[in-house]
Design an enzyme around this catalytic site. Structure first.
Site, PDB file in Angstrom:
ATOM      1  N   ARG A 106      18.841 -35.505   7.799  1.00  0.00           N
ATOM      2  CA  ARG A 106      19.650 -35.435   6.588  1.00  0.00           C
ATOM      3  C   ARG A 106      18.720 -35.666   5.416  1.00  0.00           C
ATOM      4  O   ARG A 106      18.113 -36.738   5.305  1.00  0.00           O
ATOM      5  CB  ARG A 106      20.761 -36.492   6.609  1.00  0.00           C
ATOM      6  CG  ARG A 106      21.626 -36.515   5.319  1.00  0.00           C
ATOM      7  CD  ARG A 106      22.624 -37.639   5.398  1.00  0.00           C
ATOM      8  NE  ARG A 106      23.389 -37.802   4.173  1.00  0.00           N
ATOM      9  CZ  ARG A 106      24.566 -37.234   3.924  1.00  0.00           C
ATOM     10  NH1 ARG A 106      25.107 -36.431   4.823  1.00  0.00           N
ATOM     11  NH2 ARG A 106      25.198 -37.449   2.791  1.00  0.00           N
ATOM     12  N   HIS A 133      25.489 -27.615   4.901  1.00  0.00           N
ATOM     13  CA  HIS A 133      26.078 -28.820   5.493  1.00  0.00           C
ATOM     14  C   HIS A 133      27.002 -28.380   6.644  1.00  0.00           C
ATOM     15  O   HIS A 133      28.223 -28.547   6.579  1.00  0.00           O
ATOM     16  CB  HIS A 133      26.861 -29.585   4.424  1.00  0.00           C
ATOM     17  CG  HIS A 133      27.170 -31.010   4.779  1.00  0.00           C
ATOM     18  ND1 HIS A 133      26.744 -31.614   5.949  1.00  0.00           N
ATOM     19  CD2 HIS A 133      27.892 -31.954   4.117  1.00  0.00           C
ATOM     20  CE1 HIS A 133      27.172 -32.854   5.983  1.00  0.00           C
ATOM     21  NE2 HIS A 133      27.869 -33.090   4.887  1.00  0.00           N
ATOM     22  N   GLN A 136      29.795 -30.627   8.458  1.00  0.00           N
ATOM     23  CA  GLN A 136      30.993 -30.889   7.660  1.00  0.00           C
ATOM     24  C   GLN A 136      32.000 -29.754   7.805  1.00  0.00           C
ATOM     25  O   GLN A 136      33.206 -29.983   7.871  1.00  0.00           O
ATOM     26  CB  GLN A 136      30.613 -31.060   6.188  1.00  0.00           C
ATOM     27  CG  GLN A 136      31.801 -31.280   5.256  1.00  0.00           C
ATOM     28  CD  GLN A 136      32.515 -32.599   5.484  1.00  0.00           C
ATOM     29  OE1 GLN A 136      31.879 -33.654   5.499  1.00  0.00           O
ATOM     30  NE2 GLN A 136      33.834 -32.554   5.666  1.00  0.00           N
ATOM     31  N   ASP A 228      34.271 -30.853  -4.336  1.00  0.00           N
ATOM     32  CA  ASP A 228      33.167 -31.753  -4.014  1.00  0.00           C
ATOM     33  C   ASP A 228      32.707 -32.378  -5.333  1.00  0.00           C
ATOM     34  O   ASP A 228      33.128 -31.959  -6.415  1.00  0.00           O
ATOM     35  CB  ASP A 228      32.036 -30.953  -3.351  1.00  0.00           C
ATOM     36  CG  ASP A 228      30.942 -31.827  -2.758  1.00  0.00           C
ATOM     37  OD1 ASP A 228      31.122 -33.068  -2.715  1.00  0.00           O
ATOM     38  OD2 ASP A 228      29.906 -31.281  -2.342  1.00  0.00           O
ATOM     39  N   CYS A 269      34.872 -33.457   0.995  1.00  0.00           N
ATOM     40  CA  CYS A 269      33.934 -33.946   2.011  1.00  0.00           C
ATOM     41  C   CYS A 269      33.575 -35.420   1.821  1.00  0.00           C
ATOM     42  O   CYS A 269      33.032 -36.035   2.734  1.00  0.00           O
ATOM     43  CB  CYS A 269      32.675 -33.082   2.037  1.00  0.00           C
ATOM     44  SG  CYS A 269      31.872 -32.916   0.427  1.00  0.00           S
ATOM     45  N   ARG A 297      34.627 -35.766  11.334  1.00  0.00           N
ATOM     46  CA  ARG A 297      33.168 -35.684  11.351  1.00  0.00           C
ATOM     47  C   ARG A 297      32.638 -36.212  12.669  1.00  0.00           C
ATOM     48  O   ARG A 297      31.701 -35.646  13.240  1.00  0.00           O
ATOM     49  CB  ARG A 297      32.546 -36.503  10.204  1.00  0.00           C
ATOM     50  CG  ARG A 297      32.765 -35.986   8.801  1.00  0.00           C
ATOM     51  CD  ARG A 297      32.200 -34.602   8.571  1.00  0.00           C
ATOM     52  NE  ARG A 297      30.790 -34.470   8.908  1.00  0.00           N
ATOM     53  CZ  ARG A 297      29.778 -34.964   8.204  1.00  0.00           C
ATOM     54  NH1 ARG A 297      29.999 -35.653   7.094  1.00  0.00           N
ATOM     55  NH2 ARG A 297      28.528 -34.758   8.588  1.00  0.00           N
TER      56      ARG A 297
END
Length: 312
Positions: A106, A133, A136, A228, A269, A297
């Site tokens: 990450r 991502h 997600q 987001d 998210c 997740r």
């Protein structure tokens, strides 16, 4: 179907059938978790968790997912290893690949996770980069499937910063899985044209559509509205500029009502900056499924690990 030994860097690398397989596996693992059944599909495996960026959901999901299925997770923060500083990414990858059975990354540049996958010789999983991502999106799609019973034919609208990793990845996933996808954003924040064209190629097989617009009226008929943060990690210096630019794109009750449906759900998210991209009223409303997403997740990340590393 087997994905054993594969890396998971972007949904561009996976067919609709493979993505669906991961979603079905995630659902199975979620049911197993709810029933209190401990797994051993990754028993004896060691997993390196590399984090250049801080994390709540991603770190917890990978850690718990590993331990639930019998693997040992080893957290490696930015002060723990010399990734790309005193030691090249290529050399770090070759060292970790000799010691670990898989690597999660990450961080910032997508090139880093690509190099880890190229040189380590073990499955590498993208926990987030500046461009993509993908884990997600699996959680988002699992949430949509649970709520609506399907993906194909739904209308998903992303509102806000339309060129960030979330907008990119939602567009790729939607195009492959038959979800009608719209980005509503200022034109300066639209995704790169080459990615839009690639996704439009995917829609020729799935039958879905991709729409780019500056007009919030495009939320009409949306089954889900997604947003987001307006400023991604590493862009803090642009905060004031982004807030001014994106204020008209805030997800609020008026926007939710503009869909013309009382069944429209809200997705994010997380973490959210309530009062910026979404109002407290929408975030805390019955339409908000953000914590279902957050829980998913775990199950979707676990599915990626089990499918590519575990014995199933």
């Amino acid at each position: 179907m087997t994905l054993k030994g594969r890396s998971f860097l972007t949904l561009k690398d996976f067919t609709p059938e493979e993505i669906d397989y991961l979603l079905v596996l995630a659902e199975h693992l979620k049911n197993k978790k709810k029933a209190g059944i401990v797994g051993d599909t990754m028993k004896g495996k060691n997993v390196a968790l590399i984090f250049e960026k801080p994390s709540t959901r991603t770190r917890c999901a990978f850690t718990i997912g590993c331990t639930d299925e019998g693997a040992h997770p080893e957290y490696l923060g930015r002060d723990d290893i010399q990734l790309g500083h005193k030691e090249s990414i290529e050399d770090t990858a070759r060292v970790l690949g000799r010691m670990f059975d898989a690597i999660e990354f990450r961080g910032f540049e997508h090139e880093k996770v690509e190099k880890l996958a190229k040189y380590s010789g073990v499955p590498v999983w993208n926990g987030l980069t500046d461009d993509y991502h993908p884990t997600q999106i699996l959680a988002d799609f699992l949430t949509l499937k649970e709520h609506f019973g399907r993906l194909a034919g739904l209308k998903l609208v992303f509102v806000g910063d339309g060129r960030n990793n979330m907008a990119n990845s939602l567009m790729i996933g939607s195009a492959k899985m038959g979800v009608n996808f719209a980005i509503i954003a200022p034109k300066s924040l639209w995704p790169k044209e080459d990615l839009v064209e690639l996704c439009r190629e995917y829609t020729k097989k799935s039958g879905s559509t991709i729409t780019l617009s500056e007009d919030i009226a495009e939320v009409k008929d949306a089954d889900a509205i997604y947003t987001d943060v307006w400023c991604s990690m590493g862009e803090e210096d642009k905060a004031a500029e982004r807030v001014a630019l994106l204020r008209p794109y805030q997800v609020n009750k008026k926007m939710m009502d503009m869909t013309g449906k009382d069944t429209t759900i809200f997705l994010h998210c997380l973490p959210a900056v309530k009062g910026n991209e979404v109002t407290e009223e929408v975030f805390e409303s019955p339409a908000s499924l953000v914590f279902d997403e957050a829980e998913n997740r775990l199950h979707s990340i676990k599915a990626v690990m089990v499918a590519t590393l575990g014995n199933i």
